[in-house]
Design a protein around this motif. Structure first.
Motif, PDB file in Angstrom:
ATOM      1  N   ALA A  80       5.781  61.333  -9.924  1.00 23.50           N
ATOM      2  CA  ALA A  80       4.480  60.660 -10.117  1.00 23.50           C
ATOM      3  C   ALA A  80       4.681  59.161 -10.300  1.00 23.50           C
ATOM      4  O   ALA A  80       3.982  58.351  -9.675  1.00 23.50           O
ATOM      5  CB  ALA A  80       3.764  61.267 -11.332  1.00 23.50           C
ATOM      6  N   LEU A  81       5.648  58.783 -11.125  1.00 18.15           N
ATOM      7  CA  LEU A  81       5.858  57.357 -11.400  1.00 18.15           C
ATOM      8  C   LEU A  81       6.335  56.608 -10.155  1.00 18.15           C
ATOM      9  O   LEU A  81       5.955  55.460  -9.925  1.00 18.15           O
ATOM     10  CB  LEU A  81       6.860  57.171 -12.551  1.00 18.15           C
ATOM     11  N   ASN A  82       7.170  57.265  -9.355  1.00 18.58           N
ATOM     12  CA  ASN A  82       7.654  56.604  -8.141  1.00 18.58           C
ATOM     13  C   ASN A  82       6.542  56.345  -7.136  1.00 18.58           C
ATOM     14  O   ASN A  82       6.639  55.441  -6.309  1.00 18.58           O
ATOM     15  CB  ASN A  82       8.779  57.418  -7.502  1.00 18.58           C
ATOM     16  N   ARG A  83       5.466  57.137  -7.204  1.00 18.57           N
ATOM     17  CA  ARG A  83       4.331  56.901  -6.307  1.00 18.57           C
ATOM     18  C   ARG A  83       3.547  55.664  -6.730  1.00 18.57           C
ATOM     19  O   ARG A  83       2.948  54.979  -5.894  1.00 18.57           O
ATOM     20  CB  ARG A  83       3.406  58.125  -6.287  1.00 18.57           C
ATOM     21  N   VAL A  84       3.556  55.390  -8.041  1.00 17.67           N
ATOM     22  CA  VAL A  84       2.801  54.248  -8.569  1.00 17.67           C
ATOM     23  C   VAL A  84       3.622  52.966  -8.501  1.00 17.67           C
ATOM     24  O   VAL A  84       3.094  51.871  -8.354  1.00 17.67           O
ATOM     25  CB  VAL A  84       2.393  54.543 -10.042  1.00 17.67           C
ATOM     26  N   ARG A  85       4.927  53.097  -8.587  1.00 16.43           N
ATOM     27  CA  ARG A  85       5.843  51.964  -8.655  1.00 16.43           C
ATOM     28  C   ARG A  85       5.855  51.141  -7.357  1.00 16.43           C
ATOM     29  O   ARG A  85       5.793  51.688  -6.263  1.00 16.43           O
ATOM     30  CB  ARG A  85       7.269  52.505  -8.914  1.00 16.43           C
ATOM     31  N   GLY A  86       5.964  49.827  -7.484  1.00 15.36           N
ATOM     32  CA  GLY A  86       6.141  48.981  -6.305  1.00 15.36           C
ATOM     33  C   GLY A  86       7.532  49.192  -5.735  1.00 15.36           C
ATOM     34  O   GLY A  86       8.483  49.432  -6.476  1.00 15.36           O
ATOM     35  N   PRO A  87       7.681  49.109  -4.397  1.00 15.63           N
ATOM     36  CA  PRO A  87       8.967  49.430  -3.772  1.00 15.63           C
ATOM     37  C   PRO A  87      10.101  48.466  -4.137  1.00 15.63           C
ATOM     38  O   PRO A  87      11.252  48.876  -4.235  1.00 15.63           O
ATOM     39  CB  PRO A  87       8.664  49.364  -2.278  1.00 15.63           C
ATOM     40  N   PHE A  88       9.779  47.201  -4.354  1.00 16.41           N
ATOM     41  CA  PHE A  88      10.835  46.205  -4.622  1.00 16.41           C
ATOM     42  C   PHE A  88      10.718  45.672  -6.051  1.00 16.41           C
ATOM     43  O   PHE A  88      10.789  44.471  -6.287  1.00 16.41           O
ATOM     44  CB  PHE A  88      10.733  45.056  -3.604  1.00 16.41           C
ATOM     45  N   ASN A  89      10.550  46.597  -6.995  1.00 14.74           N
ATOM     46  CA  ASN A  89      10.276  46.148  -8.365  1.00 14.74           C
ATOM     47  C   ASN A  89      11.495  45.559  -9.064  1.00 14.74           C
ATOM     48  O   ASN A  89      11.350  44.908 -10.082  1.00 14.74           O
ATOM     49  CB  ASN A  89       9.660  47.270  -9.205  1.00 14.74           C
ATOM     50  N   LEU A  90      12.698  45.783  -8.526  1.00 16.28           N
ATOM     51  CA  LEU A  90      13.893  45.174  -9.118  1.00 16.28           C
ATOM     52  C   LEU A  90      14.651  44.386  -8.054  1.00 16.28           C
ATOM     53  O   LEU A  90      14.808  44.852  -6.925  1.00 16.28           O
ATOM     54  CB  LEU A  90      14.831  46.246  -9.681  1.00 16.28           C
ATOM     55  N   SER A  91      15.126  43.213  -8.446  1.00 15.25           N
ATOM     56  CA  SER A  91      15.922  42.409  -7.523  1.00 15.25           C
ATOM     57  C   SER A  91      17.380  42.868  -7.543  1.00 15.25           C
ATOM     58  O   SER A  91      17.815  43.539  -8.489  1.00 15.25           O
ATOM     59  CB  SER A  91      15.856  40.934  -7.934  1.00 15.25           C
ATOM     60  N   GLU A  92      18.134  42.458  -6.544  1.00  9.24           N
ATOM     61  CA  GLU A  92      19.563  42.789  -6.517  1.00  9.24           C
ATOM     62  C   GLU A  92      20.289  42.147  -7.701  1.00  9.24           C
ATOM     63  O   GLU A  92      21.252  42.704  -8.222  1.00  9.24           O
ATOM     64  CB  GLU A  92      20.211  42.350  -5.198  1.00  9.24           C
ATOM     65  N   LEU A  93      19.846  40.966  -8.122  1.00  9.82           N
ATOM     66  CA  LEU A  93      20.469  40.327  -9.289  1.00  9.82           C
ATOM     67  C   LEU A  93      20.328  41.213 -10.511  1.00  9.82           C
ATOM     68  O   LEU A  93      21.275  41.406 -11.278  1.00  9.82           O
ATOM     69  CB  LEU A  93      19.808  38.973  -9.598  1.00  9.82           C
ATOM     70  N   GLN A  94      19.126  41.725 -10.715  1.00  2.00           N
ATOM     71  CA  GLN A  94      18.888  42.594 -11.870  1.00  2.00           C
ATOM     72  C   GLN A  94      19.765  43.837 -11.804  1.00  2.00           C
ATOM     73  O   GLN A  94      20.420  44.213 -12.784  1.00  2.00           O
ATOM     74  CB  GLN A  94      17.406  43.019 -11.920  1.00  2.00           C
ATOM     75  N   MET A  95      19.764  44.476 -10.648  1.00  2.00           N
ATOM     76  CA  MET A  95      20.498  45.743 -10.529  1.00  2.00           C
ATOM     77  C   MET A  95      22.003  45.541 -10.650  1.00  2.00           C
ATOM     78  O   MET A  95      22.693  46.330 -11.298  1.00  2.00           O
ATOM     79  CB  MET A  95      20.130  46.438  -9.214  1.00  2.00           C
ATOM     80  N   ALA A  96      22.507  44.451 -10.045  1.00  2.00           N
ATOM     81  CA  ALA A  96      23.948  44.194 -10.104  1.00  2.00           C
ATOM     82  C   ALA A  96      24.382  43.903 -11.539  1.00  2.00           C
ATOM     83  O   ALA A  96      25.416  44.407 -12.015  1.00  2.00           O
ATOM     84  CB  ALA A  96      24.296  43.016  -9.190  1.00  2.00           C
ATOM     85  N   ALA A  97      23.585  43.095 -12.237  1.00  2.47           N
ATOM     86  CA  ALA A  97      23.933  42.760 -13.616  1.00  2.47           C
ATOM     87  C   ALA A  97      23.881  43.993 -14.507  1.00  2.47           C
ATOM     88  O   ALA A  97      24.765  44.219 -15.343  1.00  2.47           O
ATOM     89  CB  ALA A  97      22.973  41.691 -14.149  1.00  2.47           C
ATOM     90  N   ALA A  98      22.862  44.798 -14.326  1.00  6.90           N
ATOM     91  CA  ALA A  98      22.700  45.989 -15.165  1.00  6.90           C
ATOM     92  C   ALA A  98      23.862  46.958 -14.947  1.00  6.90           C
ATOM     93  O   ALA A  98      24.424  47.502 -15.904  1.00  6.90           O
ATOM     94  CB  ALA A  98      21.366  46.670 -14.852  1.00  6.90           C
TER      95      ALA A  98
END
Ligand SMILES: *Cc1c(COP(=O)(O)O)cnc(C)c1O
Length: 362
Positions: free
Chosen positions: A240-258
């Motif tokens: 359900a949440l993935n249907r509401v979520r925007g497709p590009f809600n996280l940048s590569e910078l965010q994901m790489a750092a995390a």
């Protein structure tokens, strides 16, 4: 003045979130102890990952966050298919309210609960319902009493913010078991990493269809400025949440750092140990000055004063010494101040300034 163009009901009831202050005009050596940030910042590995990711900024980021979800699943022993990543855990809270809340529904939060629950519920058109706490602790029976056919979500932070208190896993399990089937229990684990050996409620999520956990990189991982959070829930909720979520809600910078921060487990262990050590020192120092606090399980201490006036005067005194702490009147704790556990030097400055304040007080 009212306009012909009106936002939907609820929106104008929102009081915008006020973040912890970060500046004192004209003052130097200001220590910010108002937003529960990690005083040591992020792991060096996270900073290095950002430097590398800079070269790919012309590319759109991954829409399914596979690499980060896989890393989270490995480190925490979870099912990667039931993880969702967000722009801070604030976004996960928003998505939950958007997916499950709406006109005619109710969202429960507790008396001293985190401010975003109410804001996100109102933004979704749902009615936020406040339930009292017992001596600054979540009261499971009071929550169960407040549930009705309109209830969709129950938010509790465990440990709580700004209280720092925790309820035990038996109590959380009892709440989950006694909620009616149409209600989702959301366990906000923003401070879970500060509790040695605590899974934030992940096991309960695995056992049930009505429990959802949120987590963040903003606190122990020291990445509040980058905005990364995640959620873990039953498959039907993640869908359900993935249907509401925007497709590009996280940048590569965010994901790489995390991802890099997550894998630097030694760093997290050191931050946890140092927080535990200085938290005990700070709480004892305050208590010795006649300022009690509940046992905190997080990276802050909620200092309790005899009156609202004393709390306000103390906040002003700390500010005059370059120490920014958080007023908690907006959380119905007007006689308290929330003080983030800083590094040792900052904690010593707090106790030094508080000693002067108490002396002046008579
Ligand atoms: C700090 C905090 C969060 C984290 O929010 P982010 O959007 O991930 O920065 C969530 N819940 C609580 C209770 C918090 O104190």
């Amino acid at each position: 003045m009212t306009h012909a163009i009106q936002p939907k009901p609820g929106v104008l009831e929102i009081r915008p979130y006020v973040g912890g202050e970060s500046r004192i005009p004209g003052a130097r050596d200001v220590v910010k102890l108002s937003s529960n940030e990690n005083p040591f910042g992020p792991s060096e590995a996270a900073k290095e990952a950002i430097r590398k990711a800079v070269h790919q900024l012309h590319r759109y980021p991954s829409t399914d966050h596979t690499a980060l979800r896989t890393a989270i699943a490995e480190v925490h022993g979870l099912d990667p298919a039931r993880i969702i990543c967000g722009n801070g855990s604030d976004e996960i809270i928003t998505l939950l309210c958007q997916a499950y809340g709406g006109p005619g529904t109710e969202v429960i939060h507790t008396e001293h609960g985190f401010g975003m629950y109410r804001i996100s519920a109102l933004a979704a058109g749902a009615a936020p319902i406040e339930v009292h706490e017992q001596e600054r602790k979540v009261d499971v029976d009071a929550i169960l009493d407040a549930v009705n056919f309109r209830t969709r979500l129950v938010f509790i932070a465990n440990p709580g913010n700004p209280t720092g208190t925790m309820i035990g896993q038996n109590e959380v399990g009892r709440l989950a078991a006694d909620l009616p089937e149409h209600v989702m229990l959301v366990l906000d684990g923003a401070y879970a990493e500060f509790v040695d050996g605590y899974d934030g409620g992940a096991k309960l999520v695995d056992e049930r269809e009505n429990v959802f956990m949120t987590r963040t990189f903003s606190k122990i991982y020291g990445l509040g400025g980058l905005r990364i959070g995640w959620g873990y829930g039953p498959a039907h909720a993640i869908d359900a949440l993935n249907r509401v979520r925007g497709p590009f809600n996280l940048s590569e910078l965010q994901m790489a750092a995390a991802e890099a921060a997550l894998k630097d487990e030694d760093y997290v262990d050191r931050c946890r140990a140092e927080n535990t050590r200085m938290r005990a020192w700070l709480a004892k120092g305050l208590n010795d000055l006649g300022v009690p606090s509940d046992t905190s399980f997080a990276n802050f201490v909620l200092a309790r004063f005899e009156s609202v006036e004393e709390a306000d005067a103390c906040e002003a005194h700390l500010r005059s010494e370059g120490l920014l702490v958080r007023k908690t009147a907006g959380y119905k704790l007007a006689n308290c101040l929330r003080i983030t556990v800083g590094d040792e030097a900052s904690c010593r400055r707090v106790i030094h300034a508080m000693t002067a304040f108490k002396d002046r007080d008579g």
